[in-house]
Design a protein around this motif. Structure first.
Motif, mmCIF file in Angstrom:
data_model
loop_
_atom_site.group_PDB
_atom_site.id
_atom_site.type_symbol
_atom_site.label_atom_id
_atom_site.label_comp_id
_atom_site.label_asym_id
_atom_site.label_seq_id
_atom_site.Cartn_x
_atom_site.Cartn_y
_atom_site.Cartn_z
ATOM 1 N N ILE A 90 -10.780 6.454 0.167
ATOM 2 C CA ILE A 90 -11.684 5.970 -0.745
ATOM 3 C C ILE A 90 -13.220 5.150 -0.103
ATOM 4 C CG2 ILE A 90 -10.284 5.155 -2.309
ATOM 5 C CD1 ILE A 90 -9.634 2.703 -1.217
ATOM 6 N N THR A 109 -3.739 -9.549 -7.537
ATOM 7 C CA THR A 109 -2.042 -9.600 -7.140
ATOM 8 C C THR A 109 -2.104 -8.281 -6.495
ATOM 9 O OG1 THR A 109 -1.951 -7.634 -9.236
ATOM 10 C CG2 THR A 109 -1.593 -9.801 -9.637
ATOM 11 N N PHE A 110 -0.682 -8.038 -5.596
ATOM 12 C CA PHE A 110 -0.090 -7.479 -4.539
ATOM 13 C C PHE A 110 1.428 -6.217 -5.626
ATOM 14 C CE2 PHE A 110 -2.173 -10.268 -1.571
ATOM 15 C CZ PHE A 110 -2.452 -9.283 -0.755
ATOM 16 N N ALA A 111 1.613 -4.781 -5.769
ATOM 17 C CA ALA A 111 2.574 -3.999 -5.998
ATOM 18 C C ALA A 111 3.583 -4.949 -4.949
ATOM 19 C CB ALA A 111 1.809 -2.922 -5.278
ATOM 20 N N ASP A 168 -3.821 2.294 -3.909
ATOM 21 C CA ASP A 168 -2.775 2.694 -3.640
ATOM 22 C C ASP A 168 -2.150 3.196 -1.993
ATOM 23 O OD1 ASP A 168 -3.286 5.976 -3.568
ATOM 24 O OD2 ASP A 168 -4.525 5.496 -5.238
ATOM 25 N N LYS A 180 -6.652 -6.155 -8.828
ATOM 26 C CA LYS A 180 -5.009 -6.076 -9.224
ATOM 27 C C LYS A 180 -3.928 -4.966 -7.879
ATOM 28 C CE LYS A 180 -5.548 -6.447 -13.683
ATOM 29 N NZ LYS A 180 -5.316 -6.037 -14.297
ATOM 30 N N ASN A 181 -2.493 -5.104 -7.856
ATOM 31 C CA ASN A 181 -2.414 -4.048 -7.743
ATOM 32 C C ASN A 181 -2.653 -4.169 -6.516
ATOM 33 O OD1 ASN A 181 -0.218 -3.172 -8.616
ATOM 34 N ND2 ASN A 181 -0.959 -2.035 -9.847
ATOM 35 N N CYS A 231 -0.231 -0.378 -4.325
ATOM 36 C CA CYS A 231 0.599 0.202 -5.410
ATOM 37 C C CYS A 231 1.082 2.001 -5.486
ATOM 38 C CB CYS A 231 -0.216 0.305 -7.281
ATOM 39 S SG CYS A 231 -1.435 1.297 -6.746
ATOM 40 N N GLY A 232 2.237 1.889 -5.297
ATOM 41 C CA GLY A 232 3.031 3.616 -5.287
ATOM 42 C C GLY A 232 3.834 3.411 -4.559
ATOM 43 N N SER A 233 4.016 4.295 -3.183
ATOM 44 C CA SER A 233 4.815 4.742 -2.217
ATOM 45 C C SER A 233 5.203 3.620 -1.443
ATOM 46 C CB SER A 233 4.421 5.869 -1.498
ATOM 47 O OG SER A 233 4.897 5.197 0.283
ATOM 48 N N ASP A 281 -1.067 5.665 -1.154
ATOM 49 C CA ASP A 281 -1.959 7.160 -0.964
ATOM 50 C C ASP A 281 -3.107 7.542 -0.292
ATOM 51 O OD1 ASP A 281 0.290 9.277 -1.783
ATOM 52 O OD2 ASP A 281 0.745 8.614 -2.944
ATOM 53 N N VAL A 282 -4.166 5.754 -1.022
ATOM 54 C CA VAL A 282 -5.178 6.150 -0.363
ATOM 55 C C VAL A 282 -5.874 5.207 1.322
ATOM 56 C CG1 VAL A 282 -6.567 6.640 -2.365
ATOM 57 C CG2 VAL A 282 -5.474 4.319 -1.835
ATOM 58 N N ASN A 306 -5.941 -1.997 -8.350
ATOM 59 C CA ASN A 306 -4.942 -0.057 -7.440
ATOM 60 C C ASN A 306 -5.170 0.193 -7.385
ATOM 61 O OD1 ASN A 306 -3.565 -1.190 -10.727
ATOM 62 N ND2 ASN A 306 -5.512 -0.125 -11.041
#
Lengths: 161, 420
Positions: free
Chosen positions: A41, A86-88, A15, A59-60, A63-65, A17-18, A13
């Protein structure tokens, strides 16, 4: 096409934003975006990263914006590929569209450690871990996405068709 | 094998009788949307495509809402760029700040999305319009550019998760609690690459504003889109706001789902997502003692009139806790005006809250309410990632407007039921 470099490793995760905090989204200048990549981060990332280096995450990722500034910042920082479990989905599209290679490969994520030297062959999806002397097979891209990549991104793909 | 509601809409827009999950298709777009953060990047790509006009001036919408009213010189330059583009290309749906709102409040309010549409927007919360029975999804700037140039977009047809909603929610339980509960249940990647279809007799108890909140946060579970069947409430909303023709689609009886979840709305409590992921949820009864420095009520998730009404109901003739900063921002100018006419703004101001112009500002740590190191906010927004609302060592807790207003009165996260 090949990529080669040292690994920066992150968890699940991660994201957008980071990857690039919104406080820097008042510009679309790639160099400026890249200078803040991952800073919330991993403040050391931008100081340590070298051209060709690789991000490996769980995973992911992304994610987010929908900010395309996120893959742009990563690419601008010199990263040659992101490998994740995995990717968002929006990040996945954006990365393909701007020509940042990404690969899904749970085995590689499990076995690769931070700092490992990795070589990736995008033609056959083989990820070689030179530090550990191992190899992992990534999921190949669907044919349609290969066409976009072959055209050097969506813009040229659209211009061509 | 039948199709889901999303698959039917996509098939129709691809000119196909049938599609199935995993298939790559190209669809005709009914609307392409961008904002002041994503459009400048899209314009660079648009120029490279060698086209001079957008595919349809009435089917592109540009809403400067993130860093507006311009927070600094760089933001002003970005807005200038998109404003000039909008005027140069005669974009019909460009909304300057006096007539604007947060895009996902504004676009439905302006009637620019109707049931059966396919919409892409360079903003992840574009999934909001699924509340109207449309397929709408967030994409990036390059996809926006390609959409503006060609009127088409490529998609991998998604599989779907079905959420069967039953029962009637208790007092103080809203759409926000429903979606936080669902995200907590399936996780932030629980719907990755998939549609989230919300069905069931419980829908009759969810207003359009509830449904917008739910669809809005489908992305927070990784979903490609969230979608609701069209019922009388949807049609009433469409009739009030839109003039363009719409088309109704329903999932086939034998549609295939990757998962089916039943959610009994009567069992839900107000729900709070703790830092730093929207799936880190707790029932209000399990929150404990969490002191806060700031309350934010608004955003594309929860800045609609019902959200403001419920906040005002709790804040009426009371004062916010001493030392707490309470920021309220209506989602659009229209909602702002309506809140003024209903006396809600007076309630907020007398209670000691500030009321801001519509803007995405504080939600994404842009401006108008940034957190310092170590500070905590309770917000009705949609994300609580590290550094989302300011300093990387600040914290964001997500909840409904009712929980936010109750907490505004006490200075700690509070069950609205406990406010007399």
């Amino acid at each position: 096409m090949k990529a080669m470099g040292k690994v920066f490793k992150y968890g699940s995760n991660v994201d957008t934003d980071v990857i690039i905090p919104a406080r820097y989204l008042n510009t679309s200048d790639v160099k400026e975006l890249a200078s803040h990549c991952m800073e919330d981060i991993d403040a050391e990332f931008v100081h340590k990263v070298k051209d060709g280096d690789i991000i490996v995450a769980d995973k992911n990722f992304g994610c987010g914006s929908s900010r395309e500034h996120a893959p742009l910042a990563i690419k601008g920082a010199g990263i040659s590929c992101v490998i994740a479990t995995t990717f968002a989905r929006i990040f996945y599209r954006n990365a393909i569209n701007i020509g940042l290679p990404i690969l899904e490969c749970p085995e590689a994520v499990e076995k690769i450690s931070a700092g490992d030297e990795i070589e990736i062959d995008f033609d056959n999806g083989v990820i070689r871990n030179k530090t550990k002397n191992e190899a992992y097979q990534a999921q190949p891209f669907p044919a349609f996405i290969k066409e976009i990549i072959a055209a050097d991104g969506l813009v040229k793909y659209v211009a061509k068709s | 094998m039948g199709m889901t509601m999303t698959q039917k809409i996509l098939a129709a827009h691809a000119g196909l009788d049938k599609v199935e999950a995993g298939q790559l298709i190209t669809v005709n777009l009914d609307l392409v949307l961008g904002n002041d953060v994503t459009t400048p990047v899209a314009l660079k790509e648009f120029d490279k495509m060698g086209v001079t006009e957008v595919f349809d001036k009435s089917k592109v919408a540009i809403v400067p809402d993130h860093f507006t009213p311009n927070k600094d010189i760089k933001s002003a330059e970005q807005c200038k760029l998109i404003r000039e583009f909008a005027y140069d290309k005669d974009i019909e749906n460009y909304f300057e700040i006096g007539e604007m709102g947060i895009e996902h409040g504004l676009i439905p309010e302006k009637g620019l999305v109707v049931p059966g549409d396919v919409v892409i927007g360079a903003d992840s919360h574009t999934c909001t319009y699924g509340a109207l029975g449309a397929f709408s999804t967030g994409i990036g700037s390059t996809d926006m550019a390609a959409g503006m140039a060609t009127g088409k977009g490529w998609f991998k047809v998604p599989g779907a998760l079905k959420f069967v909603l039953t029962g009637k929610p208790k007092e103080w339980v809203s759409g926000k609690d429903v979606i936080l509960h669902i995200i907590g249940m399936i996780g932030v990647d629980g719907a990755l690459y998939k549609s989230m279809e919300f069905v069931g007799e419980g829908l009759q108890h969810l207003s359009m504003d509830d449904r917008f909140s739910i669809a809005n946060m489908a992305i927070e579970a990784g979903g490609k889109n969230g979608i609701f069947p069209v019922d009388d409430k949807t049609l009433e909303y469409v009739k009030e706001h839109a003039t363009k023709p719409y088309k109704l689609y329903e999932a086939d009886e034998d549609a295939v789902y990757d998962g089916v979840y039943e959610v009994d709305l009567s069992q839900l409590e107000p729900t709070v997502a703790f830092p730093h992921l929207p799936d880190n949820v707790r029932k209000i009864s399990e929150v404990g003692d969490v002191k806060i420095d700031q309350v934010v009520i608004g955003s594309c998730t929860n800045g609609r009139i019902e959200d403001l009404r419920v906040a005002a109901k709790l804040l009426k003739d009371k004062k916010v806790a001493k030392g707490l900063r309470v920021i309220i921002f209506p989602v659009t100018q229209k909602v702002y005006l309506q809140a003024m006419q209903e006396g809600l703004l007076e309630t907020f101001i007398k209670a000691g809250a500030v009321v801001s112009t519509p803007t995405c500002g504080p939600c994404l740590g842009g401006h108008m309410g940034i957190l310092a190191k170590g500070e905590r906010a309770l917000a009705t927004t949609n994300r609580n990632f590290v550094g989302r609302m300011g300093h990387p060592e600040s914290e964001v807790y997500l909840a409904s407007p009712a929980v936010a207003a109750a907490s505004a009165l006490t200075g700690k996260i509070t069950n609205p039921r406990d406010i007399e």
